[in-house]
Design an enzyme around this catalytic site. Structure first.
Site, PDB file in Angstrom:
ATOM      1  N   ASP A 119       0.831  -1.215   0.000  1.00  0.00           N
ATOM      2  CA  ASP A 119       0.000   0.000   0.000  1.00  0.00           C
ATOM      3  C   ASP A 119       0.858   1.254   0.000  1.00  0.00           C
ATOM      4  OD1 ASP A 119      -2.426   1.341  -0.043  1.00  0.00           O
ATOM      5  OD2 ASP A 119      -2.590   1.418   2.138  1.00  0.00           O
ATOM      6  N   HIS A 162       1.967   3.455  -9.206  1.00  0.00           N
ATOM      7  CA  HIS A 162       1.779   2.016  -9.459  1.00  0.00           C
ATOM      8  C   HIS A 162       2.942   1.440 -10.258  1.00  0.00           C
ATOM      9  CE1 HIS A 162      -2.006   2.285  -7.567  1.00  0.00           C
ATOM     10  NE2 HIS A 162      -2.615   2.959  -8.523  1.00  0.00           N
ATOM     11  N   LEU A 204      10.590 -20.479  -5.786  1.00  0.00           N
ATOM     12  CA  LEU A 204       9.669 -19.568  -5.081  1.00  0.00           C
ATOM     13  C   LEU A 204       8.259 -19.712  -5.647  1.00  0.00           C
ATOM     14  CD1 LEU A 204       9.205 -16.992  -3.205  1.00  0.00           C
ATOM     15  CD2 LEU A 204       9.560 -15.649  -5.286  1.00  0.00           C
TER      16      LEU A 204
HETATM   17  C1  IPE Z   1      -5.357  -2.704  -0.085  1.00  0.00           C
HETATM   18  O1  IPE Z   1      -5.079  -1.363  -0.200  1.00  0.00           O
HETATM   19  C2  IPE Z   1      -5.390  -3.361  -1.445  1.00  0.00           C
HETATM   20  C3  IPE Z   1      -4.108  -3.504  -2.129  1.00  0.00           C
HETATM   21  C4  IPE Z   1      -2.949  -3.144  -1.652  1.00  0.00           C
HETATM   22  C5  IPE Z   1      -4.152  -4.110  -3.433  1.00  0.00           C
HETATM   23  P1  IPE Z   1      -6.230  -0.254  -0.307  1.00  0.00           P
HETATM   24  O2  IPE Z   1      -5.547   1.037  -0.518  1.00  0.00           O
HETATM   25  O3  IPE Z   1      -7.222  -0.655  -1.321  1.00  0.00           O
HETATM   26  O4  IPE Z   1      -6.911  -0.345   1.128  1.00  0.00           O
HETATM   27  P2  IPE Z   1      -7.754   0.739   1.943  1.00  0.00           P
HETATM   28  O5  IPE Z   1      -8.777   1.293   1.005  1.00  0.00           O
HETATM   29  O6  IPE Z   1      -6.793   1.786   2.374  1.00  0.00           O
HETATM   30  O7  IPE Z   1      -8.323  -0.019   3.090  1.00  0.00           O
HETATM   31  C1  IPE Z   2      -1.687   0.190  -3.325  1.00  0.00           C
HETATM   32  O1  IPE Z   2      -1.452   1.565  -3.353  1.00  0.00           O
HETATM   33  C2  IPE Z   2      -1.914  -0.381  -4.705  1.00  0.00           C
HETATM   34  C3  IPE Z   2      -3.310  -0.753  -4.991  1.00  0.00           C
HETATM   35  C4  IPE Z   2      -4.286  -0.746  -4.137  1.00  0.00           C
HETATM   36  C5  IPE Z   2      -3.599  -1.165  -6.356  1.00  0.00           C
HETATM   37  P1  IPE Z   2      -2.644   2.622  -3.354  1.00  0.00           P
HETATM   38  O2  IPE Z   2      -3.059   2.889  -4.762  1.00  0.00           O
HETATM   39  O3  IPE Z   2      -3.743   2.172  -2.466  1.00  0.00           O
HETATM   40  O4  IPE Z   2      -1.916   3.889  -2.763  1.00  0.00           O
HETATM   41  P2  IPE Z   2      -2.487   4.888  -1.662  1.00  0.00           P
HETATM   42  O5  IPE Z   2      -2.907   4.059  -0.491  1.00  0.00           O
HETATM   43  O6  IPE Z   2      -3.621   5.616  -2.277  1.00  0.00           O
HETATM   44  O7  IPE Z   2      -1.330   5.769  -1.342  1.00  0.00           O
HETATM   45 MG    MG Z   3      -4.131   2.410  -0.490  1.00  0.00          MG
END
Ligand code: IPE
Ligand code: IPE
Ligand code: MG
Length: 252
Positions: free
Chosen positions: A34, A51, A145
């Site tokens: 995240d 991303h 892995l």
């Molecule tokens: C969790 O992150 C999903 C992934 C890392 C793929 P999110 O950014 O979607 O989670 P919330 O919305 O902060 O709970």
């Molecule tokens: C995690 O990073 C990746 C996915 C959920 C696809 P985020 O896109 O949730 O990044 P933040 O949390 O908004 O910084």
């Molecule tokens: Mg996020």
């Protein structure tokens, strides 16, 4: 063979360098990757750039997992809730996935990584599904892995799918539902539970990840944003993991 021997020597050297106990290396590491969006915002870049940077961080972590002899790496790529994001972001993520999983096949093979995609895959765009089959097939022979990419994954959805599978296989006859039987109905069937669950990005929540499997995982919540997570960070987590006292409900 010679190459295997060299790899083992390199591994012993890394263990020594970082003070790691070779007998306590986690078998299975799960990660909630995240913080990509915030990483990009800090740089005045679009979320999509985050991303892209996040996918590079994952490449590093795959390599480090092989170096450390971690056998299972399970990463959260896209949740069943992530469809709520803008069309632009969702399309970008699907495209990135579609392209990367083909482009990375040679590297996965070089690392000995077998990739599996776990989630409600039937709801993904058809071209993504096609590339998923290709990547799974082309890496199926690898044994170093096990890399699980959780795509359109939700812990609740997985459990509902498991119940449906159980009912389907026990059609007509009465089969007892035990933890072992349920485990075999999950997407992660046949795999050990994660020893470690890491979440980067500063939030302290599970966000519908591996709800069943993390019952006794050691949890690590880091402020580091996912694109900034690298080899040193993973090694530090393994060091801390080795100091934790896992009791599984017993007494030591
Ligand atoms: C969790 O992150 C999903 C992934 C890392 C793929 P999110 O950014 O979607 O989670 P919330 O919305 O902060 O709970
Ligand atoms: C995690 O990073 C990746 C996915 C959920 C696809 P985020 O896109 O949730 O990044 P933040 O949390 O908004 O910084
Ligand atoms: Mg996020």
């Amino acid at each position: 063979m010679m190459e295997d021997k060299q790899k083992e020597l390199d591994r012993q050297k890394i263990y020594r360098q970082y003070g790691l106990d070779s007998k306590k290396i986690p078998q299975h590491v799960a990660i909630i990757m995240d913080g990509n969006g915030r990483w990009a915002r800090k740089r005045f870049l679009p979320r999509t750039a985050g991303h892209k940077a996040g996918s590079e961080a994952l490449r590093t972590i795959i390599k480090t997992s092989v170096e450390l002899n971690i056998k299972y790496l399970t990463v959260y790529v896209f949740s069943t809730e992530n469809w709520k994001r803008s069309q632009i972001e969702v399309d970008f993520l699907m495209n990135l996935l579609k392209t990367l999983i083909i482009r990375e096949i040679p590297t996965l093979n070089k690392n000995g990584a077998r990739v599996r995609f776990l989630g409600a895959l039937g709801d993904l765009p058809k071209d993504v599904q096609k590339n998923i089959s290709i990547a799974e097939k082309e890496t199926a022979h690898n044994q170093i892995l096990n890399l699980n990419l959780m795509v359109n994954y939700g812990g609740r959805r997985e459990m509902i799918d498991a119940v449906a599978k159980f009912l389907e296989q026990s059609k007509g006859e009465k089969q007892e539902l035990t933890e072992e039987v349920f485990n075999e109905c999950l997407y992660t069937r046949g795999m050990p539970d994660p020893d470690i669950l890491v979440r980067t990005g500063g939030d302290v929540r599970i966000s519908n990840y591996l709800l069943w499997q993390i019952a006794y995982s050691e949890l690590f919540f880091l402020d580091t944003l996912w694109p900034d997570f690298g080899r040193e960070e993973l090694i530090q987590i393994v060091q801390q993991f080795q100091k934790r006292d896992r009791r599984f409900g017993g007494v030591k």
